[in-house]
Write a protein that holds these residues in place. Structure first.
Motif, PDB file in Angstrom:
ATOM      1  N   ASN A 236      63.942  96.783  45.321  1.00 57.14           N
ATOM      2  CA  ASN A 236      62.572  97.243  45.076  1.00 57.14           C
ATOM      3  C   ASN A 236      61.964  97.711  46.392  1.00 57.14           C
ATOM      4  O   ASN A 236      62.399  97.283  47.464  1.00 57.14           O
ATOM      5  N   LEU A 237      60.952  98.555  46.268  1.00 54.05           N
ATOM      6  CA  LEU A 237      60.102  98.863  47.420  1.00 54.05           C
ATOM      7  C   LEU A 237      58.734  98.285  47.120  1.00 54.05           C
ATOM      8  O   LEU A 237      58.054  98.731  46.175  1.00 54.05           O
ATOM      9  N   LYS A 238      58.333  97.277  47.901  1.00 53.22           N
ATOM     10  CA  LYS A 238      57.069  96.572  47.675  1.00 53.22           C
ATOM     11  C   LYS A 238      56.030  97.050  48.683  1.00 53.22           C
ATOM     12  O   LYS A 238      56.253  96.992  49.887  1.00 53.22           O
ATOM     13  N   ILE A 239      54.900  97.510  48.171  1.00 51.54           N
ATOM     14  CA  ILE A 239      53.804  98.029  48.990  1.00 51.54           C
ATOM     15  C   ILE A 239      52.664  97.018  48.969  1.00 51.54           C
ATOM     16  O   ILE A 239      52.113  96.700  47.907  1.00 51.54           O
ATOM     17  N   TYR A 240      52.302  96.526  50.146  1.00 54.04           N
ATOM     18  CA  TYR A 240      51.181  95.601  50.268  1.00 54.04           C
ATOM     19  C   TYR A 240      50.109  96.217  51.166  1.00 54.04           C
ATOM     20  O   TYR A 240      50.409  96.991  52.072  1.00 54.04           O
ATOM     21  N   GLY A 241      48.853  95.855  50.913  1.00 49.30           N
ATOM     22  CA  GLY A 241      47.776  96.325  51.777  1.00 49.30           C
ATOM     23  C   GLY A 241      46.419  95.938  51.227  1.00 49.30           C
ATOM     24  O   GLY A 241      46.207  95.925  50.004  1.00 49.30           O
ATOM     25  N   ALA A 242      45.505  95.625  52.125  1.00 51.29           N
ATOM     26  CA  ALA A 242      44.142  95.281  51.721  1.00 51.29           C
ATOM     27  C   ALA A 242      43.392  96.522  51.254  1.00 51.29           C
ATOM     28  O   ALA A 242      43.672  97.634  51.700  1.00 51.29           O
ATOM     29  N   TYR A 243      42.464  96.312  50.356  1.00 50.54           N
ATOM     30  CA  TYR A 243      41.548  97.337  49.848  1.00 50.54           C
ATOM     31  C   TYR A 243      42.272  98.557  49.260  1.00 50.54           C
ATOM     32  O   TYR A 243      41.980  99.697  49.636  1.00 50.54           O
ATOM     33  N   PRO A 244      43.189  98.347  48.333  1.00 45.67           N
ATOM     34  CA  PRO A 244      43.860  99.501  47.716  1.00 45.67           C
ATOM     35  C   PRO A 244      42.910 100.243  46.779  1.00 45.67           C
ATOM     36  O   PRO A 244      42.282  99.618  45.916  1.00 45.67           O
ATOM     37  N   PRO A 245      42.794 101.560  46.894  1.00 48.16           N
ATOM     38  CA  PRO A 245      41.957 102.326  45.975  1.00 48.16           C
ATOM     39  C   PRO A 245      42.695 102.532  44.647  1.00 48.16           C
ATOM     40  O   PRO A 245      43.905 102.275  44.540  1.00 48.16           O
ATOM     41  N   GLN A 246      41.988 103.030  43.664  1.00 47.50           N
ATOM     42  CA  GLN A 246      42.590 103.253  42.354  1.00 47.50           C
ATOM     43  C   GLN A 246      43.784 104.206  42.438  1.00 47.50           C
ATOM     44  O   GLN A 246      44.801 104.013  41.773  1.00 47.50           O
ATOM     45  N   LYS A 247      43.667 105.232  43.284  1.00 51.14           N
ATOM     46  CA  LYS A 247      44.755 106.205  43.402  1.00 51.14           C
ATOM     47  C   LYS A 247      46.037 105.554  43.920  1.00 51.14           C
ATOM     48  O   LYS A 247      47.139 106.007  43.600  1.00 51.14           O
ATOM     49  N   ALA A 248      45.896 104.493  44.709  1.00 49.22           N
ATOM     50  CA  ALA A 248      47.080 103.773  45.186  1.00 49.22           C
ATOM     51  C   ALA A 248      47.646 102.893  44.082  1.00 49.22           C
ATOM     52  O   ALA A 248      48.873 102.840  43.881  1.00 49.22           O
ATOM     53  N   LEU A 249      46.775 102.210  43.363  1.00 54.45           N
ATOM     54  CA  LEU A 249      47.238 101.341  42.280  1.00 54.45           C
ATOM     55  C   LEU A 249      47.959 102.130  41.194  1.00 54.45           C
ATOM     56  O   LEU A 249      48.872 101.607  40.537  1.00 54.45           O
ATOM     57  N   GLU A 250      47.571 103.382  41.029  1.00 52.72           N
ATOM     58  CA  GLU A 250      48.213 104.217  40.011  1.00 52.72           C
ATOM     59  C   GLU A 250      49.645 104.599  40.375  1.00 52.72           C
ATOM     60  O   GLU A 250      50.396 105.091  39.532  1.00 52.72           O
ATOM     61  N   LEU A 251      50.035 104.375  41.637  1.00 51.85           N
ATOM     62  CA  LEU A 251      51.416 104.641  42.050  1.00 51.85           C
ATOM     63  C   LEU A 251      52.366 103.511  41.661  1.00 51.85           C
ATOM     64  O   LEU A 251      53.588 103.658  41.788  1.00 51.85           O
ATOM     65  N   HIS A 252      51.819 102.405  41.218  1.00 49.93           N
ATOM     66  CA  HIS A 252      52.627 101.246  40.827  1.00 49.93           C
ATOM     67  C   HIS A 252      53.504 101.600  39.622  1.00 49.93           C
ATOM     68  O   HIS A 252      53.000 101.882  38.532  1.00 49.93           O
TER      69      HIS A 252
END
Length: 410
Positions: A236-252
């Motif tokens: 897997n490629l796991k992406i972590y980070g504070a304050y994710p915007p909606q556009k980032a969450l949609e990449l999940h």
């Protein structure tokens, strides 16, 4: 007599959200270890993720922008040193400090050169190379003026130190190289790290409020992972980070094994469980805290020339540095699938941390420099006439703009 320092924060430090937050706490620790009386003030709002400064014995104060209440506060406090967290904070409060505490040593913590990062961001957006004209922006004029107005500026990158001296003509006496700081890695700590065969997956970690991090995530999603995921279909490629915007969450996309997981409860735990950190950083400035933290967790990385800038000197990287897409994928596979390659890269990381980021190498020289300047402040300022000139004119213009804003607010 116990020396007193006031730190004026752009924000309240969040060490689990950004490298800037961790770096600020390391600075605070340097002063605490030498028995300074530390005060921290900010006009920003606190958050549930802000560090508990009071528990560390640090006095805190909420202050207001463009308001004379700060004048009474800083005059009563009367610190020997005032440290501004980034140049915009110096713009807001520098003139008030100079008026109320003219003998206080004024230090600017740049974090990174904003003008350099924004110039590179502009060039990246326009899909072209950086040109000298990009550097001489309005932001650069403001940032360089702030550096000149201060008695000392902390520079986190050797590249930026060179740029300030040789491109912007800043006297080296006004600059102090202070990289990201880390505890040295001991043999016992190294032996405690999870081994190659119990680790899995690739990881990236970075605050989403920072544009280079967002662009890195996009590049991973659009260009790296579609190829890399086919080479290693179990990872897997796991992406972590504070304050994710909606556009980032949609990449999940769990079906694609591309996981956007938001804020990490423990960056150390996330990094220690991953086998390789991927950081194809396209632009930026300063030093990359995520890469040092990965070294401190025994996690090799693949990054770009921009990502590794000013971080390894003549020493080998704890992984691979490449700017070419296919080479990046090949490097990720090379590290992920070969334990010997991985272990050698891990050893390189230990050497890098203990050679270039060991806080014990930098703590006392920094404190010694401050003590020297406190004893020779008049002589030091006499050699910086341009700074005095800028401070005089900037103080007047910023002062009356601020007073106008305050009156307007009434």
């Amino acid at each position: 007599m116990q020396k007193k320092i006031l730190i004026i924060g752009l924000v309240w430090p969040e060490p689990n959200s950004s490298a800037a937050g961790s770096h600020m706490l390391h600075l605070i620790e340097l002063f605490a270890n030498t028995n300074w009386d530390i005060h921290f003030a900010s006009a920003a709002s606190t958050s549930p993720h802000s560090a508990d400064l009071l528990s560390k014995g640090i006095s805190t104060q909420e202050i207001r922008l463009n308001h004379s209440s700060f004048d009474a506060y800083v005059q009563a406090l009367n610190p020997q040193v005032v440290l501004f967290d980034r140049f915009v904070t110096e713009e807001q409060f520098g003139w008030r400090v100079a008026e109320q505490c003219p003998n206080a040593l004024r230090i600017l913590d740049t974090e990174d050169l904003h003008c350099l990062r924004l110039a590179r961001q502009k060039a990246h957006k326009q899909k072209r190379d950086l040109i000298p004209a990009d550097l001489f922006s309005d932001v650069a004029k403001r940032e360089i003026a702030s550096i000149l107005r201060c008695d000392l500026s902390l520079i986190i990158s050797e590249f930026e130190l060179d740029l300030l001296q040789n491109t912007f003509g800043i006297n080296h006496n006004l600059l102090f190289y202070l990289p990201l700081l880390s505890e040295p890695i001991t043999a016992k700590e190294e032996a405690s790290w999870p081994k190659f065969d119990v680790r899995s997956d690739f990881v990236f970690i970075g605050n989403f409020l920072h544009e280079p991090n967002w662009q890195t995530v996009l590049y991973l999603k659009q260009h790296i992972w579609p190829i890399l995921s086919k080479h290693i279909p179990t990872a897997n490629l796991k992406i972590y980070g504070a304050y994710p915007p909606q556009k980032a969450l949609e990449l999940h996309k769990p079906s694609e094994r591309f996981l956007v997981l938001g804020r990490a409860k423990s960056a150390q735990e996330v990094l220690q469980n991953a086998r390789v950190l991927l950081a194809p950083i396209p632009f930026g400035a300063g030093a990359k805290g995520k890469l040092v933290e990965a070294m401190c967790c025994g996690t090799p990385s693949v990054t770009t020339t921009m990502g590794a800038e000013s971080m390894h000197g003549d020493l080998p990287w704890n992984g691979i540095i490449t700017d070419e897409k296919n080479a990046f994928v090949e490097a990720a596979v090379w590290l992920y699938q070969n334990e010997d390659n991985w272990c050698k890269a891990q050893k390189n990381g230990v050497q890098l941390v203990n050679t270039r980021f060991d806080k014990n190498q930098f703590a006392m020289p920094f404190i010694d420099q401050i003590n020297y300047l406190l004893e020779h402040i008049a002589t030091h300022r006499a050699t910086n006439f341009i700074g005095a000139l800028l401070h005089h004119h900037s103080l007047q213009s910023t002062k009356y703009l601020s007073k106008w804003i305050e009156e307007k607010g009434k």
